[in-house]
Design an enzyme around this catalytic site. Structure first.
Site, mmCIF file in Angstrom:
data_model
loop_
_atom_site.group_PDB
_atom_site.id
_atom_site.type_symbol
_atom_site.label_atom_id
_atom_site.label_comp_id
_atom_site.label_asym_id
_atom_site.label_seq_id
_atom_site.Cartn_x
_atom_site.Cartn_y
_atom_site.Cartn_z
ATOM 1 N N TYR A 5 0.832 -1.200 0.000
ATOM 2 C CA TYR A 5 0.000 0.000 0.000
ATOM 3 C C TYR A 5 0.869 1.253 0.000
ATOM 4 O O TYR A 5 2.085 1.176 0.170
ATOM 5 C CB TYR A 5 -0.932 0.008 1.219
ATOM 6 C CG TYR A 5 -0.260 0.335 2.541
ATOM 7 C CD1 TYR A 5 0.607 -0.560 3.163
ATOM 8 C CD2 TYR A 5 -0.485 1.563 3.170
ATOM 9 C CE1 TYR A 5 1.212 -0.247 4.376
ATOM 10 C CE2 TYR A 5 0.127 1.880 4.380
ATOM 11 C CZ TYR A 5 0.969 0.970 4.971
ATOM 12 O OH TYR A 5 1.582 1.280 6.157
ATOM 13 N N LYS A 15 6.506 -1.852 1.844
ATOM 14 C CA LYS A 15 5.330 -1.271 2.512
ATOM 15 C C LYS A 15 4.170 -2.264 2.390
ATOM 16 O O LYS A 15 3.232 -2.092 1.594
ATOM 17 C CB LYS A 15 4.989 0.096 1.916
ATOM 18 C CG LYS A 15 4.140 0.947 2.856
ATOM 19 C CD LYS A 15 4.191 2.407 2.474
ATOM 20 C CE LYS A 15 3.141 3.253 3.170
ATOM 21 N NZ LYS A 15 3.269 3.368 4.608
ATOM 22 N N GLU A 19 12.689 2.484 14.128
ATOM 23 C CA GLU A 19 11.747 3.526 13.711
ATOM 24 C C GLU A 19 10.514 3.436 14.593
ATOM 25 O O GLU A 19 10.454 2.617 15.504
ATOM 26 C CB GLU A 19 11.385 3.354 12.231
ATOM 27 C CG GLU A 19 10.730 2.025 11.918
ATOM 28 C CD GLU A 19 10.365 1.844 10.448
ATOM 29 O OE1 GLU A 19 10.108 2.844 9.749
ATOM 30 O OE2 GLU A 19 10.322 0.682 10.007
ATOM 31 N N LEU A 69 11.161 1.246 7.088
ATOM 32 C CA LEU A 69 10.513 1.738 5.877
ATOM 33 C C LEU A 69 11.169 3.080 5.555
ATOM 34 O O LEU A 69 11.234 3.966 6.420
ATOM 35 C CB LEU A 69 9.009 1.933 6.098
ATOM 36 C CG LEU A 69 8.319 2.384 4.814
ATOM 37 C CD1 LEU A 69 8.130 1.203 3.862
ATOM 38 C CD2 LEU A 69 6.992 3.050 5.091
HETATM 39 N N1 PLP Z 1 7.771 3.804 9.067
HETATM 40 C C1 PLP Z 1 6.671 3.045 9.022
HETATM 41 C C2 PLP Z 1 6.710 1.683 9.631
HETATM 42 C C3 PLP Z 1 5.494 3.516 8.412
HETATM 43 O O1 PLP Z 1 4.408 2.748 8.374
HETATM 44 C C4 PLP Z 1 5.485 4.824 7.867
HETATM 45 C C5 PLP Z 1 4.290 5.362 7.237
HETATM 46 O O2 PLP Z 1 3.287 4.742 7.117
HETATM 47 C C6 PLP Z 1 6.657 5.595 7.956
HETATM 48 C C7 PLP Z 1 7.790 5.052 8.552
HETATM 49 C C8 PLP Z 1 6.702 6.982 7.392
HETATM 50 O O3 PLP Z 1 6.683 6.929 5.990
HETATM 51 P P1 PLP Z 1 6.142 8.138 5.133
HETATM 52 O O4 PLP Z 1 7.000 9.317 5.450
HETATM 53 O O5 PLP Z 1 6.310 7.661 3.723
HETATM 54 O O6 PLP Z 1 4.719 8.364 5.521
#
Ligand code: PLP
Length: 287
Positions: free
Chosen positions: A33, A147, A180, A205
């Site tokens: 997603y 993702k 994270e 991610l």
């Molecule tokens: N880390 C994880 C596990 C996430 O699910 C997300 C966003 O859904 C992020 C980091 C932040 O990513 P983004 O800046 O693309 O929203």
């Protein structure tokens, strides 16, 4: 006006938007997603989000649901139909519908849905005073760079954080390093003033907001490091913040109940939030 969703080729009122019960997303979380922020009519970092979507699909050998150009047309049309200016655009692709069997089905067609909802950005108080995080073990799999819609460990962590009255969970690996947040990337300004975030790789991610902040930091000549940092380093940091498509850059002022620095958002965090928002507003409004 009801919200409109896109489901396998059709734009439908949300209440009528349905998928098959043998969709592999429903049965196996066999899908990926994306979430793209719509900020004051601007789709932020659409291309990097589409790049990451293509990467996630490729890594899981799921066929793209349509061409990139068609995907953009569908997403823009959905934004137009929903007539929102501040929202989150969600889309997911799964390996399609097939009788339940772990092996990849032969000939299944990638299923694709997209929805939008108004954004719930952080409150003025959260931006001004910062939020709290609690640390907990990172029990996720070894491909956090994908993702995937398989998010149970993230859900459990976020729920535990919420139960503890915290905004986010910071996940700690077996070597006591923070990877994270459950749905955000983690950043600190160390006790000696270095801006640090975990390096991209399979352990996190690679957030699109993270990537944008890195570009902004680099273009301003601010020194920073991409490396793992320990829980202890975080506990002694001057500043901490998180980044994500829904929160942008958000100060963290307590980790496991202990104040970060002086317990107030610090200057680096404030500056990065400001330059992120300024850059976001430079994105053209969607026609
Ligand atoms: N880390 C994880 C596990 C996430 O699910 C997300 C966003 O859904 C992020 C980091 C932040 O990513 P983004 O800046 O693309 O929203």
């Amino acid at each position: 006006m009801p919200r409109i969703a896109y489901v396998n080729g059709r734009y439908l009122p949300l209440a009528q938007a349905q998928v098959h019960i043998e969709d592999r997303g429903y049965q196996f979380a066999d899908g990926v997603y994306e979430v793209v922020p719509l900020y004051r009519g601007r789709l932020l970092d659409e291309e990097p989000h589409l790049d990451r979507f293509a990467y996630s699909l490729r890594e899981l050998e799921i066929a793209p649901p349509m061409s990139r150009a068609a995907l953009k047309l569908v997403l823009h049309e959905l934004v137009r139909c929903n007539a929102m200016s501040d929202a989150l655009l969600y889309f997911q692709a799964t390996r399609g519908v097939a009788p339940r069997d772990h092996k990849f089905p032969a000939g299944a067609k990638t299923a694709f849905v997209a929805t939008m909802r108004r954004s719930r950005p952080p409150s003025a108080a959260q931006i001004e005073q910062g939020v709290s995080v609690v640390t907990m073990p990172d029990i996720r799999w070894e491909r956090c760079d994908i993702k995937s819609i398989s998010l149970l460990p993230n859900l459990l962590a976020k729920q535990k954080a919420a139960a503890a009255g915290a905004f986010e969970a910071w996940l700690v690996d077996d070597d006591d390093r923070i990877t994270e947040g459950s749905s955000t990337n983690a950043w600190i300004v160390t006790s000696d003033g270095k801006l640090v975030t975990h390096d991209a790789g399979a352990a996190i991610l690679n957030g699109i907001t993270r990537q944008r902040v890195i570009k902004l930091v680099e273009s301003r000549g601010i020194t920073f490091e991409q490396r793992a940092f320990s829980r202890d380093e975080a506990m002694h940091a001057r500043e901490a913040f998180l980044s994500s498509s829904s929160s942008f850059v958000l100060p963290i002022t307590r980790i496991d109940g202990k104040p970060v620095g002086e317990g107030r958002p610090g200057p680096v965090t404030r500056q990065l939030r400001e330059i992120y928002v300024t850059a976001a507003l430079e994105t053209p409004i969607l026609a």
